[in-house]
Enzyme design. Structure first.
Site, PDB file in Angstrom:
ATOM      1  CG  HIS A   1      -3.368   2.636  -8.843  1.00 13.27           C
ATOM      2  ND1 HIS A   1      -4.719   2.551  -8.557  1.00 13.27           N
ATOM      3  CD2 HIS A   1      -2.822   3.383  -7.851  1.00 13.27           C
ATOM      4  CE1 HIS A   1      -4.971   3.225  -7.446  1.00 13.27           C
ATOM      5  NE2 HIS A   1      -3.849   3.738  -6.995  1.00 13.27           N
TER       6      HIS A   1
ATOM      7  CG  ASP B   1       3.636   5.330  -4.589  1.00 10.13           C
ATOM      8  OD1 ASP B   1       3.606   6.187  -3.695  1.00 10.13           O
ATOM      9  OD2 ASP B   1       2.838   4.388  -4.648  1.00 10.13           O
TER      10      ASP B   1
ATOM     11  CG  HIS C   1      -1.948   1.084   1.237  1.00 10.07           C
ATOM     12  ND1 HIS C   1      -2.194   1.930   0.185  1.00 10.07           N
ATOM     13  CD2 HIS C   1      -2.803   1.488   2.228  1.00 10.07           C
ATOM     14  CE1 HIS C   1      -3.132   2.796   0.510  1.00 10.07           C
ATOM     15  NE2 HIS C   1      -3.518   2.555   1.740  1.00 10.07           N
TER      16      HIS C   1
END
Length: 382
Positions: free
Chosen positions: A264, A319, A224
């Site tokens: 994702h 990210d 996560h």
């Protein structure tokens, strides 16, 4: 009732929410109807918190009062600092230290017996939690460096105060604006694992300290919240190797290594937050004269795009660029995920309060697959 198993609850609707809208097919994210691109450019993190908690953007007077009330809650009790000192001595990880310290905050809450159904009281608790998380993280980092924690400054923004407490210097305008934008981009994202964890806890009518502590625990898992650190570790590994970024990525894929920051569960195209952070990384690189991380990430992205990953629904997520941005700001790598929690706490709090307004205990079913009707053998005969 359907007996079809939905592992990970994928595709299962469990509630309605007014907070964030995501279209993963086209790469769209909105908070309460406002596109994330517009909020990132034209609203501060304090404005975004107000929007998530109160349902509308504040006017200038409301924002001033809200920011003042948030800044007034930054300080933490000496007992929390003492706990952080012990955690530093135990070589605790920052995310675990944050989890412990946030849980401890309830001991000094001025409204310990507030009814969870008093939603204004819950928002006051949420404001205190959100205000104190930057102080906890900055104090922990300074303590592990053998430095004294700095007192929070009420004259700085939420983003600026954290960077000041962390580094000891007031941030320049570019750094403060960039970090503020990063906080906005991470504030909410539907029913992700940590948000859902917070809501499940909240559905028992537990208090917000329990919900936020649970959210931190869920976010600490590498599936996560840890991918931004993984990306940065990849970039350092490339930098220390004798390979260019594309060759490194090719070899990694040939060895079955997954490139962090790609893919994702919701987005099937490039994460809109990644696009925004890529632009801020370009600004930081131009301001500092150091474009190495920008060059590495853009070269890898171009290579993987040419390889057809985006066409297959595997694209850069937030990210992929956030770690490089934080590195430019001088933030230690193991604080990246705690910073994610600093921002996402605002979303957790908004979701819990929203859910509790029309609460139903979350209690899913499981399919039993074990034996049945066994007989207990007396212990002396086993």
């Amino acid at each position: 009732m359907s007996d079809e198993l939905q592992r990970g609850l994928e595709g299962v609707l469990v509630a309605e929410s007014d907070l964030s809208y995501i279209d993963g097919e086209v790469g769209e994210l909105q908070y309460r109807g406002y596109p994330i691109e517009d909020l990132a450019r034209n609203a501060t993190f304090e404005e975004v918190l107000y929007l998530l908690w109160h349902g509308e953007l504040p006017d200038r007077d409301a924002l001033a009062a809200f920011s003042e009330s948030l800044a007034a809650e930054h300080a933490v009790d000496d007992a929390v600092i003492e706990t952080l000192e012990r955690l530093v001595e135990a070589d605790e990880r920052p995310m675990a230290a944050l989890r412990t310290a946030v849980s401890q905050l309830s001991a000094s809450d001025p409204e310990p017996d507030a009814d969870p159904e008093d939603f204004e009281a819950s928002l006051r608790k949420g404001r205190r939690i959100t205000a104190k998380i930057p102080t906890i993280l900055a104090a922990f980092d300074r303590l592990r460096q053998g430095k004294e924690p700095l007192e929070p400054r009420e004259d700085l923004s939420y983003a600026g105060n954290f960077l000041y407490m962390l580094t000891g210097a007031e941030p320049d305008d570019v750094s403060e604006e960039t970090f503020d934008m990063a906080l906005t981009l991470h504030a909410d994202h539907g029913f992700n694992a940590s948000t859902f964890t917070s809501i499940v806890i909240g559905s028992t009518m537990a208090d917000l300290y329990s919900s936020v502590t649970g959210g931190i625990g869920a976010l600490s898992g590498p599936l996560h919240g840890g991918a931004n650190q993984d990306v940065m570790e990849m970039l350092f590994e490339i930098d220390e190797s004798d390979k260019d970024p594309v060759q490194w990525a090719k070899d990694a894929r040939n060895d079955g290594v997954r490139i962090p920051g790609w893919g994702h569960r919701v987005y099937k195209t490039k994460d809109p937050r990644a696009k925004i952070l890529q632009g801020k990384l370009e600004d930081l690189a131009a301001a500092s004269g150091g474009s190495k991380w920008l060059d590495y990430t853009t070269e890898i992205e171009a290579y993987l795009t040419d390889e057809g990953l985006v066409e297959k629904g595997i694209a850069p997520n937030v990210d992929f660029y956030s770690g490089s941005v934080y590195d430019h700001l001088g933030i230690p790598m193991d604080l990246y995920t705690p910073i994610f929690a600093m921002s996402r706490a605002g979303g957790w709090i908004a979701h819990v309060v929203e859910y509790q307004e029309d609460n139903r205990l979350i209690r899913p079913l499981s399919r039993y697959t074990g034996p049945r009707d066994q007989e207990v053998t007396p212990i002396d005969e086993r």
